[in-house]
Design a protein around this motif. Structure first.
Motif, PDB file in Angstrom:
ATOM      1  N   UNK A  64       0.854  -1.183   0.000  1.00 55.30           N
ATOM      2  CA  UNK A  64       0.000   0.000   0.000  1.00 55.30           C
ATOM      3  C   UNK A  64       0.890   1.232   0.000  1.00 55.30           C
ATOM      4  N   UNK A  65       0.626   2.173  -0.920  1.00 60.51           N
ATOM      5  CA  UNK A  65       1.400   3.414  -0.999  1.00 60.51           C
ATOM      6  C   UNK A  65       0.835   4.375   0.046  1.00 60.51           C
ATOM      7  N   UNK A  66       1.631   4.661   1.078  1.00 60.36           N
ATOM      8  CA  UNK A  66       1.196   5.542   2.165  1.00 60.36           C
ATOM      9  C   UNK A  66       1.450   7.008   1.853  1.00 60.36           C
ATOM     10  N   UNK A  67       2.547   7.299   1.152  1.00 62.44           N
ATOM     11  CA  UNK A  67       2.835   8.675   0.750  1.00 62.44           C
ATOM     12  C   UNK A  67       3.749   8.640  -0.462  1.00 62.44           C
ATOM     13  N   UNK A  68       3.663   9.677  -1.270  1.00 63.60           N
ATOM     14  CA  UNK A  68       4.519   9.780  -2.451  1.00 63.60           C
ATOM     15  C   UNK A  68       4.678  11.253  -2.817  1.00 63.60           C
ATOM     16  N   UNK A  69       5.905  11.611  -3.137  1.00 61.39           N
ATOM     17  CA  UNK A  69       6.175  12.934  -3.683  1.00 61.39           C
ATOM     18  C   UNK A  69       7.304  12.788  -4.701  1.00 61.39           C
ATOM     19  N   UNK A  70       7.844  13.889  -5.161  1.00 64.37           N
ATOM     20  CA  UNK A  70       8.875  13.853  -6.201  1.00 64.37           C
ATOM     21  C   UNK A  70      10.224  13.372  -5.686  1.00 64.37           C
ATOM     22  N   UNK A  71      10.357  13.163  -4.371  1.00 64.16           N
ATOM     23  CA  UNK A  71      11.635  12.758  -3.797  1.00 64.16           C
ATOM     24  C   UNK A  71      11.649  11.354  -3.215  1.00 64.16           C
ATOM     25  N   UNK A  72      10.518  10.913  -2.623  1.00 61.31           N
ATOM     26  CA  UNK A  72      10.485   9.589  -2.010  1.00 61.31           C
ATOM     27  C   UNK A  72       9.070   9.050  -1.929  1.00 61.31           C
ATOM     28  N   UNK A  73       9.011   7.757  -1.656  1.00 63.03           N
ATOM     29  CA  UNK A  73       7.742   7.054  -1.574  1.00 63.03           C
ATOM     30  C   UNK A  73       7.788   6.143  -0.355  1.00 63.03           C
ATOM     31  N   UNK A  74       6.681   6.056   0.383  1.00 60.95           N
ATOM     32  CA  UNK A  74       6.596   5.172   1.540  1.00 60.95           C
ATOM     33  C   UNK A  74       5.550   4.102   1.265  1.00 60.95           C
ATOM     34  N   UNK A  75       5.954   2.846   1.448  1.00 59.53           N
ATOM     35  CA  UNK A  75       5.088   1.691   1.250  1.00 59.53           C
ATOM     36  C   UNK A  75       4.831   1.003   2.573  1.00 59.53           C
ATOM     37  N   UNK A  76       3.669   0.358   2.680  1.00 55.00           N
ATOM     38  CA  UNK A  76       3.361  -0.511   3.823  1.00 55.00           C
ATOM     39  C   UNK A  76       3.049  -1.884   3.250  1.00 55.00           C
ATOM     40  N   UNK A  77       3.610  -2.916   3.867  1.00 53.13           N
ATOM     41  CA  UNK A  77       3.382  -4.281   3.424  1.00 53.13           C
ATOM     42  C   UNK A  77       2.367  -4.969   4.342  1.00 53.13           C
ATOM     43  N   UNK A  78       1.683  -5.963   3.804  1.00 47.82           N
ATOM     44  CA  UNK A  78       0.648  -6.661   4.575  1.00 47.82           C
ATOM     45  C   UNK A  78       1.218  -7.643   5.591  1.00 47.82           C
ATOM     46  N   UNK A  79       2.516  -7.911   5.501  1.00 43.93           N
ATOM     47  CA  UNK A  79       3.171  -8.763   6.495  1.00 43.93           C
ATOM     48  C   UNK A  79       4.589  -8.241   6.719  1.00 43.93           C
ATOM     49  N   UNK A  80       5.176  -8.525   7.866  1.00 41.43           N
ATOM     50  CA  UNK A  80       6.538  -8.034   8.124  1.00 41.43           C
ATOM     51  C   UNK A  80       7.533  -8.546   7.085  1.00 41.43           C
ATOM     52  N   UNK A  81       8.437  -7.653   6.704  1.00 38.43           N
ATOM     53  CA  UNK A  81       9.509  -7.976   5.767  1.00 38.43           C
ATOM     54  C   UNK A  81      10.795  -7.402   6.340  1.00 38.43           C
ATOM     55  N   UNK A  82      11.926  -7.905   5.863  1.00 40.04           N
ATOM     56  CA  UNK A  82      13.222  -7.440   6.344  1.00 40.04           C
ATOM     57  C   UNK A  82      13.968  -6.747   5.210  1.00 40.04           C
ATOM     58  N   UNK A  83      14.493  -5.550   5.507  1.00 39.90           N
ATOM     59  CA  UNK A  83      15.361  -4.889   4.536  1.00 39.90           C
ATOM     60  C   UNK A  83      16.689  -5.628   4.514  1.00 39.90           C
ATOM     61  N   UNK A  84      17.263  -5.752   3.338  1.00 39.67           N
ATOM     62  CA  UNK A  84      18.597  -6.354   3.220  1.00 39.67           C
ATOM     63  C   UNK A  84      19.624  -5.313   3.659  1.00 39.67           C
ATOM     64  N   UNK A  85      20.578  -5.748   4.481  1.00 41.48           N
ATOM     65  CA  UNK A  85      21.660  -4.851   4.890  1.00 41.48           C
ATOM     66  C   UNK A  85      22.658  -4.738   3.740  1.00 41.48           C
ATOM     67  N   UNK A  86      23.596  -3.833   3.872  1.00 45.39           N
ATOM     68  CA  UNK A  86      24.620  -3.656   2.833  1.00 45.39           C
ATOM     69  C   UNK A  86      25.447  -4.917   2.639  1.00 45.39           C
ATOM     70  N   UNK A  87      25.549  -5.747   3.682  1.00 44.84           N
ATOM     71  CA  UNK A  87      26.322  -6.993   3.577  1.00 44.84           C
ATOM     72  C   UNK A  87      25.451  -8.173   3.140  1.00 44.84           C
ATOM     73  N   UNK A  88      24.146  -7.926   2.921  1.00 41.35           N
ATOM     74  CA  UNK A  88      23.250  -8.978   2.459  1.00 41.35           C
ATOM     75  C   UNK A  88      22.481  -9.668   3.560  1.00 41.35           C
ATOM     76  N   UNK A  89      22.758  -9.336   4.814  1.00 37.61           N
ATOM     77  CA  UNK A  89      22.063  -9.964   5.934  1.00 37.61           C
ATOM     78  C   UNK A  89      20.647  -9.453   6.092  1.00 37.61           C
ATOM     79  N   UNK A  90      19.832 -10.217   6.852  1.00 39.55           N
ATOM     80  CA  UNK A  90      18.456  -9.822   7.127  1.00 39.55           C
ATOM     81  C   UNK A  90      18.170  -9.964   8.614  1.00 39.55           C
ATOM     82  N   UNK A  91      17.115  -9.291   9.072  1.00 39.78           N
ATOM     83  CA  UNK A  91      16.662  -9.362  10.454  1.00 39.78           C
ATOM     84  C   UNK A  91      15.547 -10.403  10.528  1.00 39.78           C
ATOM     85  N   UNK A  92      15.819 -11.544  11.129  1.00 37.53           N
ATOM     86  CA  UNK A  92      14.842 -12.630  11.210  1.00 37.53           C
ATOM     87  C   UNK A  92      13.733 -12.359  12.213  1.00 37.53           C
ATOM     88  N   UNK A  93      13.888 -11.370  13.099  1.00 42.54           N
ATOM     89  CA  UNK A  93      12.894 -11.085  14.125  1.00 42.54           C
ATOM     90  C   UNK A  93      12.132  -9.789  13.852  1.00 42.54           C
TER      91      UNK A  93
END
Length: 126
Positions: A64-93
């Motif tokens: 779901x797109x929560x906000x959008x402008x010419x510089x950035x966009x904020x999304x909400x997901x229907x279930x928790x997701x993990x951003x990938x770190x710069x080293x490729x790791x993820x947060x399992x919790x």
């Protein structure tokens, strides 16, 4: 004489949210196999309030797109997701469901598991 009602959205009516293009690449993965399925790519034209879904390992994910402008966009997901770190790791919790991506950048989020899941690379096109 005219009366303005607080919270009626007049600011949004005068400055509507832009419609922007996202490229979404969905990549299913499993920890049990050397060979992985081919990624699927699609484009989405979105504005504030838009929703789109993608199939993935474990079921469908709604964005779901929560906000959008010419510089950035904020999304909400229907279930928790993990951003990938710069080293490729993820947060399992993680319980994170809100993510921001800047114009010209790519947000990479994945299912917070080690067994199998889906990674979504979302690019906010310039």
């Amino acid at each position: 004489m005219s009366t303005l009602v607080a919270g009626c959205g007049l600011g949004e009516a005068l400055n509507p949210s832009p419609t922007v293009t996202l490229t979404v690449i969905s990549s299913d993965w499993t920890g049990w196999s050397k060979d992985q399925p081919a990624p699927e790519s699609a484009s989405e034209s979105v504005t504030k309030g838009s929703e789109f879904t993608r199939d993935g390992v474990g079921g469908e994910l709604t964005f779901t797109v929560k906000s959008v402008d010419d510089e950035e966009l904020t999304l909400r997901t229907s279930q928790p997701m993990s951003e990938r770190s710069e080293t490729g790791g993820i947060d399992l919790t993680t319980n994170q469901k809100s993510f921001t991506v800047a114009v010209g950048d790519t947000l990479e989020i994945t299912t917070p598991t080690m067994d199998g899941g889906t990674t979504y690379a979302i690019t906010y096109e310039e």
